[in-house]
Design a protein around this motif. Structure first.
Motif, PDB file in Angstrom:
ATOM      1  N   ARG A  99      14.401  22.463  -4.742  1.00  0.00           N
ATOM      2  CA  ARG A  99      14.622  21.711  -5.592  1.00  0.00           C
ATOM      3  C   ARG A  99      13.145  21.752  -6.895  1.00  0.00           C
ATOM      4  NH1 ARG A  99      16.917  16.736  -1.871  1.00  0.00           N
ATOM      5  NH2 ARG A  99      18.242  17.939  -1.497  1.00  0.00           N
ATOM      6  N   ASP A 100      13.368  21.122  -8.234  1.00  0.00           N
ATOM      7  CA  ASP A 100      12.340  20.464  -8.672  1.00  0.00           C
ATOM      8  C   ASP A 100      11.103  19.878  -8.381  1.00  0.00           C
ATOM      9  OD1 ASP A 100      11.853  19.633 -11.916  1.00  0.00           O
ATOM     10  OD2 ASP A 100      10.622  20.981 -10.676  1.00  0.00           O
ATOM     11  N   GLY A 101      10.299  20.176  -7.303  1.00  0.00           N
ATOM     12  CA  GLY A 101       9.284  19.410  -6.365  1.00  0.00           C
ATOM     13  C   GLY A 101      10.462  18.612  -5.079  1.00  0.00           C
ATOM     14  N   LEU A 102       8.705  17.877  -4.718  1.00  0.00           N
ATOM     15  CA  LEU A 102       8.803  17.256  -3.678  1.00  0.00           C
ATOM     16  C   LEU A 102       8.386  16.443  -3.416  1.00  0.00           C
ATOM     17  CD1 LEU A 102      10.666  19.359  -0.886  1.00  0.00           C
ATOM     18  CD2 LEU A 102      11.562  17.924  -2.092  1.00  0.00           C
ATOM     19  N   ILE A 103       8.298  15.159  -2.931  1.00  0.00           N
ATOM     20  CA  ILE A 103       7.783  14.333  -2.043  1.00  0.00           C
ATOM     21  C   ILE A 103       7.761  13.902  -1.148  1.00  0.00           C
ATOM     22  CG2 ILE A 103       5.956  11.658  -2.623  1.00  0.00           C
ATOM     23  CD1 ILE A 103       6.843  11.887  -5.594  1.00  0.00           C
ATOM     24  N   VAL A 104       7.076  14.233  -0.313  1.00  0.00           N
ATOM     25  CA  VAL A 104       7.524  13.802   1.724  1.00  0.00           C
ATOM     26  C   VAL A 104       7.051  12.959   1.893  1.00  0.00           C
ATOM     27  CG1 VAL A 104       6.970  14.973   3.596  1.00  0.00           C
ATOM     28  CG2 VAL A 104       7.507  16.660   1.770  1.00  0.00           C
ATOM     29  N   VAL A 105       7.253  11.395   2.564  1.00  0.00           N
ATOM     30  CA  VAL A 105       6.917  10.890   2.825  1.00  0.00           C
ATOM     31  C   VAL A 105       6.511  11.025   4.457  1.00  0.00           C
ATOM     32  CG1 VAL A 105       6.640   7.622   2.857  1.00  0.00           C
ATOM     33  CG2 VAL A 105       7.182   9.112   1.270  1.00  0.00           C
ATOM     34  N   ALA A 106       5.188  10.404   5.357  1.00  0.00           N
ATOM     35  CA  ALA A 106       5.143  10.446   6.441  1.00  0.00           C
ATOM     36  C   ALA A 106       5.015   9.480   7.034  1.00  0.00           C
ATOM     37  CB  ALA A 106       4.279  11.793   6.851  1.00  0.00           C
TER      38      ALA A 106
ATOM     39  N   TYR B 159      11.586  11.199   2.706  1.00  0.00           N
ATOM     40  CA  TYR B 159      10.808  10.042   4.389  1.00  0.00           C
ATOM     41  C   TYR B 159      11.501  11.001   5.700  1.00  0.00           C
ATOM     42  CZ  TYR B 159      10.424   6.517   7.983  1.00  0.00           C
ATOM     43  OH  TYR B 159       9.624   5.837   8.145  1.00  0.00           O
ATOM     44  N   LEU B 160      10.453  12.060   6.323  1.00  0.00           N
ATOM     45  CA  LEU B 160      10.648  12.351   7.915  1.00  0.00           C
ATOM     46  C   LEU B 160      10.356  10.852   8.901  1.00  0.00           C
ATOM     47  CD1 LEU B 160      10.498  15.007   8.012  1.00  0.00           C
ATOM     48  CD2 LEU B 160       9.443  14.352   6.051  1.00  0.00           C
TER      49      LEU B 160
ATOM     50  N   GLU C 223      13.042  -1.215   5.118  1.00  0.00           N
ATOM     51  CA  GLU C 223      14.444  -0.685   5.265  1.00  0.00           C
ATOM     52  C   GLU C 223      14.200  -0.645   3.352  1.00  0.00           C
ATOM     53  OE1 GLU C 223      15.839   1.100   7.010  1.00  0.00           O
ATOM     54  OE2 GLU C 223      17.861   1.445   6.064  1.00  0.00           O
ATOM     55  N   ARG C 224      13.846  -2.096   3.360  1.00  0.00           N
ATOM     56  CA  ARG C 224      14.393  -1.570   1.376  1.00  0.00           C
ATOM     57  C   ARG C 224      13.103  -0.915   1.005  1.00  0.00           C
ATOM     58  NH1 ARG C 224      11.719  -7.770   1.613  1.00  0.00           N
ATOM     59  NH2 ARG C 224      11.140  -6.754   3.147  1.00  0.00           N
ATOM     60  N   VAL C 225      12.763  -0.129   1.264  1.00  0.00           N
ATOM     61  CA  VAL C 225      11.737   0.684   0.686  1.00  0.00           C
ATOM     62  C   VAL C 225      12.539   2.549   0.891  1.00  0.00           C
ATOM     63  CG1 VAL C 225       9.675   2.132   0.491  1.00  0.00           C
ATOM     64  CG2 VAL C 225       9.313  -0.004   1.048  1.00  0.00           C
ATOM     65  N   VAL C 226      13.584   2.368   1.893  1.00  0.00           N
ATOM     66  CA  VAL C 226      13.776   3.575   2.298  1.00  0.00           C
ATOM     67  C   VAL C 226      14.970   3.608   1.280  1.00  0.00           C
ATOM     68  CG1 VAL C 226      15.884   5.027   4.136  1.00  0.00           C
ATOM     69  CG2 VAL C 226      13.114   3.440   4.657  1.00  0.00           C
ATOM     70  N   GLU C 227      15.673   1.975   1.292  1.00  0.00           N
ATOM     71  CA  GLU C 227      16.770   1.765   0.036  1.00  0.00           C
ATOM     72  C   GLU C 227      16.683   2.053  -1.000  1.00  0.00           C
ATOM     73  OE1 GLU C 227      19.201  -1.052   2.999  1.00  0.00           O
ATOM     74  OE2 GLU C 227      18.232  -2.056   1.441  1.00  0.00           O
TER      75      GLU C 227
ATOM     76  N   THR D  27       1.118  -1.150  -0.081  1.00  0.00           N
ATOM     77  CA  THR D  27       0.273  -0.088  -0.055  1.00  0.00           C
ATOM     78  C   THR D  27       0.502   1.312  -0.193  1.00  0.00           C
ATOM     79  OG1 THR D  27      -0.136   0.288   2.290  1.00  0.00           O
ATOM     80  CG2 THR D  27      -2.114  -1.466   1.493  1.00  0.00           C
ATOM     81  N   LEU D  28       1.982   1.459   1.136  1.00  0.00           N
ATOM     82  CA  LEU D  28       2.284   2.260   0.187  1.00  0.00           C
ATOM     83  C   LEU D  28       3.382   2.418  -0.950  1.00  0.00           C
ATOM     84  CD1 LEU D  28       4.890   4.306   2.051  1.00  0.00           C
ATOM     85  CD2 LEU D  28       6.027   2.832   2.987  1.00  0.00           C
ATOM     86  N   ARG D  29       4.200   1.486  -1.716  1.00  0.00           N
ATOM     87  CA  ARG D  29       4.190   1.443  -2.640  1.00  0.00           C
ATOM     88  C   ARG D  29       3.561   2.038  -3.693  1.00  0.00           C
ATOM     89  NH1 ARG D  29       9.288  -2.067  -4.078  1.00  0.00           N
ATOM     90  NH2 ARG D  29      10.587  -0.591  -4.609  1.00  0.00           N
ATOM     91  N   GLY D  30       1.972   1.704  -3.479  1.00  0.00           N
ATOM     92  CA  GLY D  30       1.247   1.743  -4.736  1.00  0.00           C
ATOM     93  C   GLY D  30       1.241   3.215  -3.978  1.00  0.00           C
ATOM     94  N   ALA D  31       0.943   4.111  -3.077  1.00  0.00           N
ATOM     95  CA  ALA D  31       1.160   6.011  -2.710  1.00  0.00           C
ATOM     96  C   ALA D  31       2.046   6.186  -3.677  1.00  0.00           C
ATOM     97  CB  ALA D  31       0.643   5.650  -1.880  1.00  0.00           C
ATOM     98  N   LEU D  32       3.415   5.308  -3.461  1.00  0.00           N
ATOM     99  CA  LEU D  32       4.401   6.022  -3.247  1.00  0.00           C
ATOM    100  C   LEU D  32       4.671   6.362  -5.340  1.00  0.00           C
ATOM    101  CD1 LEU D  32       6.655   7.844  -2.697  1.00  0.00           C
ATOM    102  CD2 LEU D  32       7.529   5.579  -1.988  1.00  0.00           C
ATOM    103  N   ALA D  33       3.917   4.843  -5.496  1.00  0.00           N
ATOM    104  CA  ALA D  33       4.389   4.880  -7.716  1.00  0.00           C
ATOM    105  C   ALA D  33       3.182   5.957  -7.796  1.00  0.00           C
ATOM    106  CB  ALA D  33       2.885   3.936  -8.253  1.00  0.00           C
ATOM    107  N   GLU D  34       2.091   6.234  -7.195  1.00  0.00           N
ATOM    108  CA  GLU D  34       0.966   7.487  -8.013  1.00  0.00           C
ATOM    109  C   GLU D  34       1.449   8.593  -7.900  1.00  0.00           C
ATOM    110  OE1 GLU D  34      -0.352   5.210 -10.271  1.00  0.00           O
ATOM    111  OE2 GLU D  34      -1.680   6.622  -9.993  1.00  0.00           O
ATOM    112  N   ALA D  35       2.307   8.928  -6.459  1.00  0.00           N
ATOM    113  CA  ALA D  35       2.459  10.027  -6.095  1.00  0.00           C
ATOM    114  C   ALA D  35       3.986  10.432  -7.104  1.00  0.00           C
ATOM    115  CB  ALA D  35       3.632  10.227  -4.860  1.00  0.00           C
ATOM    116  N   ARG D  36       4.769   9.759  -7.428  1.00  0.00           N
ATOM    117  CA  ARG D  36       5.752  10.376  -8.552  1.00  0.00           C
ATOM    118  C   ARG D  36       4.842   9.852  -9.740  1.00  0.00           C
ATOM    119  NH1 ARG D  36      10.934   8.066  -6.937  1.00  0.00           N
ATOM    120  NH2 ARG D  36      11.491   7.277  -5.901  1.00  0.00           N
ATOM    121  N   ALA D  37       4.077   9.458 -10.427  1.00  0.00           N
ATOM    122  CA  ALA D  37       3.315   9.787 -11.383  1.00  0.00           C
ATOM    123  C   ALA D  37       2.433  10.730 -11.340  1.00  0.00           C
ATOM    124  CB  ALA D  37       1.756   8.889 -12.251  1.00  0.00           C
ATOM    125  N   GLY D  38       2.208  11.509 -10.416  1.00  0.00           N
ATOM    126  CA  GLY D  38       1.319  13.462 -10.364  1.00  0.00           C
ATOM    127  C   GLY D  38       2.920  13.979 -10.449  1.00  0.00           C
TER     128      GLY D  38
END
Ligand SMILES: Cc1cccc(C(=O)NCC2(NC(=O)c3cccc4nocc34)CCCC2)c1
Length: 249
Positions: free
Chosen positions: A108-115, A89-90, A123-127, A66-77
């Motif tokens: 920066r040219d935009g940010l994606i901020v993960v809370a 990642y905070l 940790e593999r998602v962090v990496e 679910t985290l990676r699904g949201a992250l992928a859509e944020a990148r697409a956005g």
């Protein structure tokens, strides 16, 4: 500035999108926030967003898919908005946020901020998915949303046009890197305590020097570490020496 936010509690961000300097920046299109909630990418009936840690122990982690699904859509956005964002990642393990860091992030040219929530993320998602980890300080919190809002507030003020003339003097040259000087407003006397006469004098040069001296003196007294990483010009050195002499007296 475009900022994508990945959070389980997007409604928390109304604190910055609907109020004050940041709220006005959003209204004026100087700051653009878009939200992706991992819960929207849950496929099970209970819309699960947390998962158990390998190795056991208390607490849960954010569920990876679910985290990676949201992250992928944020990148697409970000991409469809024409940005190539840094993914932040905070986290308590991150680089400590300070004014210089806020200034850097604002370029920066935009940010994606993960809370984060629960005990954090795999940790593999962090990496694999995170470019930079940033922290707002060393204390235990319930989630990364407040740290994300602190970061967004700090960097929004660095975006050209966000701060109007009435908003803040903190953009003044000497303010950055020093503690603030004391501030006074009406009434002139509170419980017998008067406003310093210099501030009523109308002499703007004397007032400027008084405020600089107070900022330098308070920094010397309360945060000498901030002075170590800074060279003072002749005027600042003179004013601080005066403050120290008066303080010792
Ligand atoms: C000193 C310490 C050690 C171990 C855990 C924690 C802790 O607070 N863990 C919980 C979480 N903390 C934060 O996200 C967080 C907390 C503080 C500052 C921050 N700056 O950015 C994000 C921040 C991490 C996942 C969900 C919330 C804190």
């Amino acid at each position: 500035m475009w900022i994508g936010v990945v959070s389980l509690f997007p409604e928390m961000f109304e604190a910055i999108t609907r109020h004050g300097v940041t709220g006005r920046a959003v209204e004026r299109g100087l700051l653009e926030l878009a939200f992706w909630n991992p819960r929207d990418y849950a496929t099970d009936r209970h819309r699960t967003v947390d998962d158990r840690p390998y190795g056991g122990g208390p607490g849960m982690l954010m569920k990876v898919d679910t985290l990676r699904g949201a992250l992928a859509e944020a990148r697409a956005g970000a991409e469809s908005a024409g940005h190539r964002p840094s993914v932040i990642y905070l986290s308590p393990q991150g680089r400590r946020l300070d004014q210089a860091g806020a200034r850097e992030l604002a370029t920066r040219d935009g940010l994606i901020v993960v809370a984060g929530r629960y005990e954090g993320i795999d940790e593999r998602v962090v990496e694999a998915d995170i470019d930079e980890e940033w922290s707002i300080g060393d204390y235990v919190l319930s989630g990364g949303e407040l740290p994300a809002m602190v970061m967004i507030d700090a960097l929004a003020r660095e975006v050209p046009g966000v701060l109007g003339h009435s908003d803040s003097a903190s953009e003044d040259s000497f303010a950055d890197g020093l503690l603030d000087c004391p501030h006074y407003t009406r009434p002139e006397v509170i419980d017998g305590h008067r406003v310093p006469d210099v501030l009523l004098s109308g002499n703007h040069e004397l007032i400027r020097r008084w405020r600089l001296k107070q900022s330098l003196g308070r920094t010397w007294l309360r945060r000498p570490d901030m002075l170590e990483s800074r060279t003072l010009d002749r005027e600042q050195r003179k004013l601080l020496d005066e403050f120290i002499d008066e303080h010792a007296a």
